[in-house]
Design an enzyme around this catalytic site. Structure first.
Site: not given
Length: 278
Positions: A68, A105, A245
């Site tokens: 990420k 998210d 999400q």
């Protein structure tokens, strides 16, 4: 050139990711027969090479740990939401060739709470101070009017949470993990810890708890979530977050909205109920 459109989830480990189940359920419901969604085991070292090999048929990537943050230097731009927590879980490949990073998210967490009628809280508590805790703080910046107490195991983690709070505009106070049972009296408790970490708190759930958001989904329910439900409290689970999400990812990758939330959740529940041997 093929009209097929590709998307996938990357990470390491990735074998147990539910993302293919959720995205494929959406494609089936939306009748997107020319879309495929797969999973690939990719670590930080392999990520640049993997992305360089992607052809024009690719529309998007879902990213899990440890990618990420590692993906950010490989992108042309990232959204304000992703920049706010220095984490990208969604890559969109634009028609002009740009690679755009986003984070679903955070809005997914807000949407999961909104679905259960939680649109605004006066205060909140977070259990844990890892990467998910920073996303929780970002979500709380949208719905919490007052103080957020973060229960941590170390001074280093406490300092990180103060820094994130300052960046995100959230009033943060930290407390020792030894006092974590005090968190359970907050109007909203977000548990961001690994499996088993909150089990010892289950016996401390108050008689009339408010709302627990436990980001785990397997195994489910956690001991804390089960006890919370038994006492009549509202529980939002990790599957709720995962589905919300993913809904946003599907909409942004395919351009089709709304994505089929109910069908995606149903397939996620079926997948989680299957024996591991399958």
């Amino acid at each position: 050139m093929s009209d097929n459109k590709k998307a996938a989830v990357l990470g390491s480990p990735i074998a147990h990711s539910l993302s293919p189940v959720l995205h494929r359920a959406a494609y089936a419901e939306l009748r997107l027969a020319d879309w495929t969604y797969d999973r690939f085991e990719v670590d930080e070292a392999a990520l640049p090479g993997f992305m360089e090999r992607l052809g024009p048929e690719w529309r998007g990537l879902s990213l899990t740990m440890p990618l990420k943050r590692a993906v950010i230097p490989l992108l042309d731009e990232i959204s304000d939401v992703a920049a706010s927590v220095e984490a990208v879980n969604t890559v969109l490949f634009k028609a002009d060739g740009r690679r755009v990073g986003d984070n679903t998210d955070i809005p997914g967490m807000v949407a999961a709470l909104n679905e259960r009628g939680i649109a605004k809280v006066e205060t909140a508590a977070i259990l844990g101070a890892g990467a998910t805790a920073s996303s929780a703080l970002a979500a709380l910046s949208r719905i919490c009017d007052g103080e957020v107490v973060v229960y941590v195991r170390s001074r280093a983690r406490a300092a990180e949470m103060y820094e994130w709070g300052s960046r995100l505009g959230v009033e943060v106070r930290t407390a020792e993990w030894a006092d974590a049972e005090q968190a359970l009296r907050a109007p909203l408790v977000i548990a961001t810890t690994p499996a088993g970490a909150t089990d010892a708190l289950a016996m401390s759930v108050p008689e009339k708890p408010a709302t627990l958001f436990d980001v785990l989904y397997d195994p489910w329910p956690t001991a804390l979530a089960a006890r919370w439900s038994a006492h009549g409290g509202a529980v939002v689970g990790g599957l709720d977050l995962l589905v919300h999400q993913a809904v946003l990812q599907v909409e942004r990758m395919t351009g089709r909205a709304p994505a089929p939330l109910a069908a995606m959740r149903a397939q996620g529940e079926i997948a989680l109920a299957r024996p591991v041997s399958e």
